[in-house]
Scaffold this active site. Sequence first.
Site: not given
Length: 412
Positions: A387, A391
């Site tokens: 992450h 995204d």
Amino acid sequence: MTQLVDIRVPQDDQQGTHHVLANWLKTPGEPVTANMPLVDLETDKVMVEVAAPASGILKEVLKKPGEDVEPGTLLGRIEIGLAELPSAPVITYSNIHVEPTPTNDRREGADKMLLSPAVRRLVKTHHLDLSAIHGSGRRGRVTKQDIHAYLKQRKVPVAEDLPVLSSTETAPQTPTTGPPSTRIPHDVMRRRIAAHMTESLLHTAPHVTTVFEADLSAIVRHRNQYKASFKQQGTKLTFSAYFVAAAVKALEWVPRVNSRFHEDSLELFADMNIGIGTALDDRGLIVPVLQRAQTRNLLGIAAELQRLTEAARSGTLEPADLQGGTFTLSNHGVSGSLVATPIIINQPQTAILGIGKLEKRVIVREIDGNDSILIRPMAYVTLTIDHRALDAYQANRFMTRFVEVIENWNAE
């Protein structure tokens, strides 16, 4: 005049693989020839041979079997420039006592040291004479498949390929209270897998997983139509080949997924070097890399997957087969798993694709404006991302394209 030449761990390891010195193939005082195999290094992935950098006499052994070494580590030295080759002396180094052995015994010992750990366990378990087994591996090396074929020919059941304690190890005593148990010491591969997983999950990358469902009807039809012709060309057409090809299309659609994360930048790659998670029974997991997948058609992908898988399971992968990966695919469904969230084991890659088990399920589809109940071959597919680098937007775009390619294969 004489000169000492250093023997070092090669520096060309692109992924900083952990090494353990497994064996010396010569003893101090013995003559060596330039480029001959001299040292076996065991990594969490493969056995690597270090060749002699020069011809001469093995003068010093500075690292002993079992010691951890890194790229550039000095292992020993070769003395060159001697007019005559003296007889091999008995030399003691700290707590290592090395004695020369007769030539035939030396050669037999060196041949055994060139074996993979899996082969050594089978040799020890079945008390085999290696001279009776034809080796099909590189430079005549006996592979696991060679031993299986040998035992099958003699109708000998193959024992479970579990680690065997060496002569210097002792099995821990079972406590007097509690159930009976046996401990199997971790080998290098298992220790490194554990370290990679812990580092990736707890200390390096915050993982997020997106889950999609794919209808595999189109590739099932295509495979049924073409698998016989692939077989005639010596290639097995597996579902994994389709998944790799679809991943290439999705990576072209979302290039940021084909990347590595660095603290100051995201490194994007033009080549799609796709690692394929390959289980080695109870011995762990290895990730050979299918290089430049974007340049291969379905036949080329299937053929290279077959080569890599066979080499991984026979212990004959080359170091180059494990380097340069930019993205990873784990087809965990082949072992029965419906859905999983694979961890990014090959840091600093930014994503790993997981493929679940193919199974027929009842689904609802709208056909001509009406809801219809259908039976389709379905699979859950997941993308786990770092992450820090990606995204949900990029992850979901990738998966949408991946599923689209799979479900519309004949139209691609």
